[in-house]
Scaffold this motif. Structure first.
Motif, PDB file in Angstrom:
ATOM      1  N   GLN A  66       0.833  -1.205   0.000  1.00  0.00           N
ATOM      2  CA  GLN A  66       0.000   0.000   0.000  1.00  0.00           C
ATOM      3  C   GLN A  66       0.867   1.255   0.000  1.00  0.00           C
ATOM      4  O   GLN A  66       0.587   2.222  -0.716  1.00  0.00           O
ATOM      5  CB  GLN A  66      -0.926  -0.006   1.221  1.00  0.00           C
ATOM      6  CG  GLN A  66      -1.912   1.160   1.249  1.00  0.00           C
ATOM      7  CD  GLN A  66      -2.810   1.190   0.027  1.00  0.00           C
ATOM      8  OE1 GLN A  66      -3.422   0.182  -0.335  1.00  0.00           O
ATOM      9  NE2 GLN A  66      -2.889   2.344  -0.636  1.00  0.00           N
TER      10      GLN A  66
ATOM     11  N   ASN B 169       2.266   1.719  -3.449  1.00  0.00           N
ATOM     12  CA  ASN B 169       1.251   2.240  -4.367  1.00  0.00           C
ATOM     13  C   ASN B 169       1.005   3.729  -4.129  1.00  0.00           C
ATOM     14  O   ASN B 169       0.816   4.502  -5.079  1.00  0.00           O
ATOM     15  CB  ASN B 169      -0.053   1.458  -4.210  1.00  0.00           C
ATOM     16  CG  ASN B 169       0.080   0.014  -4.681  1.00  0.00           C
ATOM     17  OD1 ASN B 169       0.954  -0.298  -5.492  1.00  0.00           O
ATOM     18  ND2 ASN B 169      -0.769  -0.866  -4.167  1.00  0.00           N
ATOM     19  N   ASP B 170       1.012   4.127  -2.865  1.00  0.00           N
ATOM     20  CA  ASP B 170       0.838   5.552  -2.546  1.00  0.00           C
ATOM     21  C   ASP B 170       2.008   6.373  -3.081  1.00  0.00           C
ATOM     22  O   ASP B 170       1.821   7.487  -3.590  1.00  0.00           O
ATOM     23  CB  ASP B 170       0.720   5.743  -1.032  1.00  0.00           C
ATOM     24  CG  ASP B 170      -0.568   5.145  -0.467  1.00  0.00           C
ATOM     25  OD1 ASP B 170      -1.504   4.906  -1.267  1.00  0.00           O
ATOM     26  OD2 ASP B 170      -0.623   4.906   0.755  1.00  0.00           O
TER      27      ASP B 170
ATOM     28  N   VAL C 183       3.872   5.624  -5.641  1.00  0.00           N
ATOM     29  CA  VAL C 183       3.753   5.679  -7.105  1.00  0.00           C
ATOM     30  C   VAL C 183       2.762   6.759  -7.515  1.00  0.00           C
ATOM     31  O   VAL C 183       3.017   7.554  -8.430  1.00  0.00           O
ATOM     32  CB  VAL C 183       3.323   4.306  -7.666  1.00  0.00           C
ATOM     33  CG1 VAL C 183       2.975   4.418  -9.149  1.00  0.00           C
ATOM     34  CG2 VAL C 183       4.423   3.281  -7.470  1.00  0.00           C
ATOM     35  N   ALA C 184       1.624   6.788  -6.828  1.00  0.00           N
ATOM     36  CA  ALA C 184       0.601   7.796  -7.138  1.00  0.00           C
ATOM     37  C   ALA C 184       1.135   9.207  -6.908  1.00  0.00           C
ATOM     38  O   ALA C 184       0.893  10.127  -7.708  1.00  0.00           O
ATOM     39  CB  ALA C 184      -0.637   7.546  -6.282  1.00  0.00           C
ATOM     40  N   LYS C 185       1.877   9.367  -5.832  1.00  0.00           N
ATOM     41  CA  LYS C 185       2.449  10.679  -5.517  1.00  0.00           C
ATOM     42  C   LYS C 185       3.481  11.091  -6.562  1.00  0.00           C
ATOM     43  O   LYS C 185       3.532  12.260  -6.985  1.00  0.00           O
ATOM     44  CB  LYS C 185       3.090  10.629  -4.132  1.00  0.00           C
ATOM     45  CG  LYS C 185       3.645  11.969  -3.661  1.00  0.00           C
ATOM     46  CD  LYS C 185       4.225  11.839  -2.260  1.00  0.00           C
ATOM     47  CE  LYS C 185       4.814  13.176  -1.792  1.00  0.00           C
ATOM     48  NZ  LYS C 185       5.400  13.061  -0.429  1.00  0.00           N
TER      49      LYS C 185
ATOM     50  N   LYS D 224       3.630  10.121  -9.696  1.00  0.00           N
ATOM     51  CA  LYS D 224       2.946  10.440 -10.952  1.00  0.00           C
ATOM     52  C   LYS D 224       2.341  11.833 -10.906  1.00  0.00           C
ATOM     53  O   LYS D 224       2.375  12.584 -11.882  1.00  0.00           O
ATOM     54  CB  LYS D 224       1.860   9.396 -11.229  1.00  0.00           C
ATOM     55  CG  LYS D 224       2.392   8.052 -11.696  1.00  0.00           C
ATOM     56  CD  LYS D 224       1.254   7.097 -12.013  1.00  0.00           C
ATOM     57  CE  LYS D 224       1.786   5.770 -12.531  1.00  0.00           C
ATOM     58  NZ  LYS D 224       0.678   4.819 -12.831  1.00  0.00           N
ATOM     59  N   ALA D 225       1.786  12.167  -9.756  1.00  0.00           N
ATOM     60  CA  ALA D 225       1.150  13.476  -9.613  1.00  0.00           C
ATOM     61  C   ALA D 225       2.164  14.611  -9.694  1.00  0.00           C
ATOM     62  O   ALA D 225       1.887  15.677 -10.250  1.00  0.00           O
ATOM     63  CB  ALA D 225       0.395  13.538  -8.286  1.00  0.00           C
TER      64      ALA D 225
ATOM     65  N   VAL E  70       9.770   7.365  -8.517  1.00  0.00           N
ATOM     66  CA  VAL E  70       9.398   6.778  -7.230  1.00  0.00           C
ATOM     67  C   VAL E  70      10.639   6.609  -6.362  1.00  0.00           C
ATOM     68  O   VAL E  70      11.669   6.105  -6.822  1.00  0.00           O
ATOM     69  CB  VAL E  70       8.720   5.405  -7.428  1.00  0.00           C
ATOM     70  CG1 VAL E  70       8.364   4.788  -6.078  1.00  0.00           C
ATOM     71  CG2 VAL E  70       7.490   5.547  -8.295  1.00  0.00           C
TER      72      VAL E  70
ATOM     73  N   SER F 258       4.447  -3.039  -9.665  1.00  0.00           N
ATOM     74  CA  SER F 258       3.982  -3.329  -8.311  1.00  0.00           C
ATOM     75  C   SER F 258       4.448  -4.705  -7.856  1.00  0.00           C
ATOM     76  O   SER F 258       4.875  -5.532  -8.664  1.00  0.00           O
ATOM     77  CB  SER F 258       2.452  -3.272  -8.261  1.00  0.00           C
ATOM     78  OG  SER F 258       1.900  -4.343  -9.022  1.00  0.00           O
TER      79      SER F 258
END
Length: 568
Positions: A405, A408-409, A411-413, A415-416, A421, A542
């Protein structure tokens, strides 16, 4: 006067009879050229006595006898096989030999060939997953006088028995002839007795044309030379026992002297980059995939008298050693996600297994049987790896679930914000020979280094046997038995494969087996580049994706080990 004429006529008849029976004077033939490139078509034209069958023996001037080999294992295997198959250490045959004939049935017959599948299923060729045909050479006693005489450079029963072994036995083909007739990617036999392809439609006759007018005796025959004939190989051509000429096969590309193949090193580098990238991402199957690349693309064969595997394996080790080195800086120095106590423990165990115990185990254990037990093991590991992704197991392994988790967080950060990463780092909590604890992404993991050191001994034995790093067992062992995430298991695996590669390579050198230097350097370059690329690319995937890819790799190896591979 009448008596004189009668005597002359009688003498003429006798001379004609003798010349016909001896096979000279009446046979005339020419070879279309004296020099060819490997893979070119050789054409022989001429005339034989009307009504005769055509026998064109094309024999390499270089011969091979078991006593000529310098390989430690080859000496033992050829001696043992010679006792079973009727040839001796001094029996010599042409390294390459072809019989182009209008009457192939004189030398054998077309039979069904079953192949593919594990040994307990095939029962030494009685059954198989696949079916094809092959030309089965007859026993020497079954050949008639005409056929025996036509062979020309193969004269005795021992020589014919050795010839049969070299063309129909997998070990003989890989050690002596080096030319494979394949169905899919599976070797059936080597070309020997060839007929006109337009008439037979047999796959081994492809590239061979034989046109014979029995009324006049005129003929034209042609066949395609072996694409990987070594440079400056001389051949003698005999037509119905009469020598028609000779020709020389010249180089046709970049020749790998120990690899025994023509191959542009650039393609080897590209292949090694692809395999090295995959290997440094997954930490598994780098050696096996590079081996598959060498077998299917490079077709590494080795010099005459040395089994192909004993050149392929030492060359292969270059990837399992230098691809990890290419990824080492990022994994160990920059991202600091190497669990050193586990990696070193693994490495020491693997080194012991590969350089010391491996030589004794492989001496007494059949490699084919060995592979099949490994096939069962890897498919269990593959199933177990997929099972670990189920909600039931993930619920129990809360540390991996929490780590996933967090990844994944991150990665999202990333990308934003448009950045890369940032991976978590390993932080040691407790150091111990049997109890090592560390934190990764803030989650604690526990592992027993001594246990994995013992496991490393077994993996080292496997590594020595196949000329691989052993990562295909290391990573699943760490993710299933050690409950480690892929991001930690892969760097540890790469350390282990470095140790196993060094140990295995030393073992090959001790036995006198050397890699092809050009092939090895190409693999080193590609593997190192692939290692750098793979270590960068891993964080793009992932934990779940990496495990699925690992499981698919396990299933691929299962099919390979069980010889379910015609689809490749």
């Amino acid at each position: 006067m009448k008596k004189l004429l009668f005597s002359i006529m009688l003498l003429s008849i006798v001379l004609v009879f003798i010349s016909t029976r001896a096979g000279f004077c009446s046979t005339q033939a020419t070879v279309s050229a004296t020099d060819y490139k490997a893979g070119d078509v050789v054409t022989i034209e001429g005339a034989i006595d009307p009504g005769q069958n055509l026998y064109i023996a094309i024999s390499s001037q270089e011969t091979f006898a078991p006593k000529d080999t310098k390989g430690v294992h080859e000496v033992k295997n050829l001696k043992k096989d010679g006792e079973k198959n009727g040839f001796t250490n001094d029996t010599a045959i042409p390294a390459l030999y072809y019989m182009l004939t209008s009457n192939p049935e004189k030398f054998g017959e077309v039979t069904d060939k079953k192949f593919g599948g594990p040994s307990f299923f095939t029962q030494k060729g009685k059954r198989g997953l696949y079916k094809t045909t092959m030309f089965k050479l007859a026993k020497f006693d079954a050949l008639d006088a005409e056929a025996k005489a036509a062979l020309t450079t193969i004269k005795t029963k021992a020589e014919w028995d050795f010839f049969r072994y070299a063309h129909e036995s997998g070990y003989g083909i890989e050690t002596i002839v080096k030319e494979k007739t394949q169905v899919g990617k599976v070797t059936i036999n080597a070309r020997s007795i060839l007929g006109d392809y337009n008439k037979t439609q047999n796959y081994w006759d492809k590239g061979t044309s034989i046109q014979l007018d029995k009324k006049t005796g005129k003929f034209t025959a042609s066949f395609k030379t072996f694409r990987h004939t070594a440079p400056n190989t001389g051949f003698d051509v005999y037509v119905n026992k009469v020598k028609a000429g000779s020709y020389n096969v010249k180089s046709n590309g970049f020749w790998l002297s120990l690899g025994g193949r023509y191959m542009n090193p650039l393609w080897v580098i590209i292949g090694a980059i692809l395999v090295g990238t995959y290997f440094s991402m997954i930490g598994a199957a780098g050696g096996l995939l590079m081996s598959a690349f060498q077998v299917m693309v490079v077709q590494t064969a080795g010099p005459i008298g040395i089994n192909a595997a004993n050149v392929l394996r030492p060359s292969n080790i270059a990837l399992t050693l230098f691809s990890p080195l290419g990824s080492f800086y990022r994994y160990a120095v920059k991202e600091k996600r190497v669990a050193w106590p586990v990696g070193i423990s693994f490495g020491v165990g693997i080194f012991i297994g590969s350089i010391w115990l491996g030589q004794y185990v492989t001496k007494y254990l059949s490699i084919s049987t060995y592979k099949e037990w490994l096939a069962i093991l890897v498919v269990i590991m593959g199933i177990r790896t997929l099972y670990e992704l189920t909600p039931k197991v993930m619920a129990k392994r809360k540390n991996i679930k929490a780590m996933t988790q967090k990844f994944n967080d991150a990665v999202a950060k990333a990308k934003a914000s448009g950045t890369s990463v940032e991976m978590g780092r390993i932080e040691a909590v407790k150091n111990g020979l049997t109890d090592y604890r560390f934190k990764f992404w803030g989650e604690e993991f526990t592992i027993n280094p001594l246990l994995f050191g013992i496991l490393g001994v077994f993996i080292g034995i496997v590594s020595r046997s196949f000329g691989i790093g052993g990562g295909f067992m290391l990573v699943p062992a760490m993710t299933t038995l050690g409950a480690l995430p892929m991001y930690v298991a892969v760097p540890i695996s790469l350390i282990g494969t470095c140790f196993s590669s060094i140990g295995s390579f030393i073992g090959y050198l001790i036995n006198g087996y050397l890699p092809d230097m050009v092939l090895m350097i190409s693999i080193i370059i590609g593997g190192f580049i692939g290692g750098m690329l793979g270590s960068r690319a891993q964080k793009m995937f992932s934990e779940k994706t990496l495990k699925i890819v690992l499981a698919v790799t396990m299933f691929f190896l299962f099919f390979r080990f069980f010889k379910i591979e015609i689809w490749i």
